[in-house]
Design an enzyme around this catalytic site. Sequence first.
Site, short mmCIF file in Angstrom:
data_model
loop_
_atom_site.label_atom_id
_atom_site.label_comp_id
_atom_site.label_asym_id
_atom_site.label_seq_id
_atom_site.Cartn_x
_atom_site.Cartn_y
_atom_site.Cartn_z
N ASP A 300 53.49 32.86 33.08
CA ASP A 300 52.51 33.81 33.60
C ASP A 300 52.61 33.99 35.11
OD1 ASP A 300 51.52 34.46 31.13
OD2 ASP A 300 49.91 33.00 31.17
N TYR A 384 44.52 36.14 27.58
CA TYR A 384 43.88 34.94 28.11
C TYR A 384 43.30 35.17 29.50
CZ TYR A 384 44.76 31.28 24.67
OH TYR A 384 44.72 30.49 23.55
#
Length: 637
Positions: A300, A384
Site C-alpha cells: 500500500d 481498508y
Amino acid sequence: MTIAEDRTTATHPLDPMSADEVGQIRRVLADAGLLAEPVRFAFLALEEPEKSDVLAFTPGAQLDRRFRAILLNLADGSSRDVVVSTTRSAVDSVVDIDPVAAGQPPILDTEFELIEDILNADEQWTSALARRGLDPATVRAVPLSAGCYDEPGEEGKRVVRSLGFQQLHEKDHPWAHPVDGLVAYVDLTSRTVTRVIDHEKLPVPREPGNFDDPEQTGPARTSLKPIEITQPHGPSFEVEDSRVRWENWDLRIGFNEREGLTLHQLSFHERPVLYRASVAEMVVPYADPSPVRFWQNYFDCGEYMFARYTNSLELGCDCLGEIRYFDAVVADDLGEARTIRNAICMHEEDFGVLWKHSDLFAGSHETRRQRRLVISFFTTIGNYDYGFYWYLYLDGTIQLEAKATGVTFTSAYPERGHEYATEVAPGLGAPYHQHLFCARLDVGVDGQRNAVDEVEAQRVPVSEDNPYGNAFRQARTRLTTESDAKRLADNTRARVWHVVNPEVTNRLGQPVAYALHPQGQPTLLADESSSIHARATFATKHLWVTKYDPAHRYPAGDLVNQNPGGDGLPKWAAEGRGIDGEDIVLWHTFGLTHFPRPEDWPVMPVDYAGFTLKPVGFFDRNPTLDVPPTNTCHHEG
C-alpha cells in the site's frame, strides 16, 4: 492554524513540503522540458538532506530545498526519477528508470479512472459479464497491482489486474457483491485488456452490506451518555511551525505521500532518542490460490502511495479533546498542489495510573496519572482504512499503534465451502490475509553510535548452584553485522532488542538503552519459493538492523510496483557491514494475520498492531517522580 497556513518559506531542512514549493517544482520541471502533455507525477516529496547536515543546522542558516519526483509518461510508459532544487530553480539529476530491473512507478489516480472504460470496451470482459446476466454499467472495476509473475508479454509493461464488484444502486457498497471467478489483465499504456480469465461462474452474493443505511442497521441506540474531554487552561504542548515540545519531549513532524506521518529528531530532556521514525512499507498478502486470485498482494505504501488518500479529520469523530491539527500538502497527478485539511491530529490523553503505592510501613498513599501525547493520521486505501497513532508518554516510552478497519476484501463463498476464506454473509466470503507493516527506526540513543543486543529470558537447569530449579536469568547477545541481525521475535523467551549506546553509561555504569518490545505475531506466511516472498522479504523477519545509508529508505526498495524482488533489505543485509557501535537503522515488521469473522462484516471493528520502545537504563531512576498528583487525589492515612 495549521502547518501549511503557518509558513510560506521553510525555516528548517525537515519542514514539510508547502503548496508554494509544489508550484515552484512544477515550473522548474516545465522549464527543463520534462513535463510534456502525457507526463504525470507518480511521486513527489521532500528529498531530506544528509543527516549530518540536519544535525549541524542552526536557525537562520541557508537552506537548499530539494525534492524528488517520479515522472511517468502515459503515452509510452517510460518513467524518470528526478531531483529538483527549488532554492536554485535547478534540476539536479534525471535518471531513466528500467522497468524490468527496477520496477514500475506507483499506480496513478488517472489510471484508476480509466479502468472501467478499458474493460467495458473489451468483448471478452463484457461477454463474461453477460454470461452471468450482469450489465457492465453496474459492475465497478477495481484495478489492483499485478505483482511480478512470468505472464507472457508482461515483462517491462505497465499492467494491473482487475476484479469486478456489482453496485446495485448509487449508495450501494459493491464489496457485498463480488463477481468472482473472473479477472482481467490490463496493459495501462496501450489501454487494452490482454487477458481475461473466466475460471468459474459463481453466484454474485445479493445481501446488501450497507452499514450506513438505517434500513440495514436498525435504529441507533440511545443508551450512550456523552463523554466530554476538556482542558480549561489549554493543552500542555507548544507548536512552532513543524516543531513540537511537550513534557520533556522535543520533536518535528513531517509528512509525505508514501509514508504519511513521519517523526524527526525525537529527544527527551534534550537527549536524542530517534533521528527519524516512520512506517516505510506495508504489504497485504492474500491466501487464496485460485487462478483468479493467486496474485493478490498489495504494497500500500510503495505501489499506491497510500498517504495520498489521507482523511481530513473531524473533531468529535476521529479526534476527541483539545486538538491541534496540521494540514499536509501533496501533489496530484498533474503536479498541482493539493492541501489535505486536518491531515494530522495531535492531542493529549489521560492514560490511567502512571504509578501508585500505598505503603504499610511508611503510611504513604501516592498515585500519579499517566498522560500521553497522541500524533495520528488516517488513510483510506480501497476497501481498508488505516490509522497510525504515535504515542509519547511521560516516562519516556514511545509506542506506535496501527489501527485497521474498513471493509474486508470479499469473494464468493460457494456451497462446497472455501478452504481459504470465511463466510461472513450468505454466499459471501472474506479471504484470509495478512497486514504486515515495516517501521523504519533511525535510532540515535544519546548519540549516533549505537548497537543492538538481543535480550531474552533463559531457563537455568537444576544444578549445584540451582538445586531447587527456580532460577532463570537474562541472556544477552550482541548483533554485530547486518547479516547476523535478521531476527524473529520469540514471546516464549520474552525476547526484546536493546538499542544501546556503548559510549554512554548511567550512574550505575550500565550503557544507556531503549528496548524494542515486539508483539511477536506471525511474519509472512507465503512459501519461500513464492513471488511475494521474493518481493516482500522484509516481512519474513521481525527485525533487521542495517548501517545507516541515506539511500536506504524503503524496505522493499524504491520502486515496488512490478518489482521482481530482492531489492531493499535483503540486498543491503547481504553486504554484512558492521553494526556494533555504528550509526544504525532498525527495521521492525509487525502486523496482523486476519482470519475474518462474521463480526467483521459489513464494516470491521478496529483491529490493532504495533510495538513499544521503552527506556532501559536511559534514566538513573523513575523520570516521573516530579509529576504532581491531580487535584482529586485526597488520600487519608
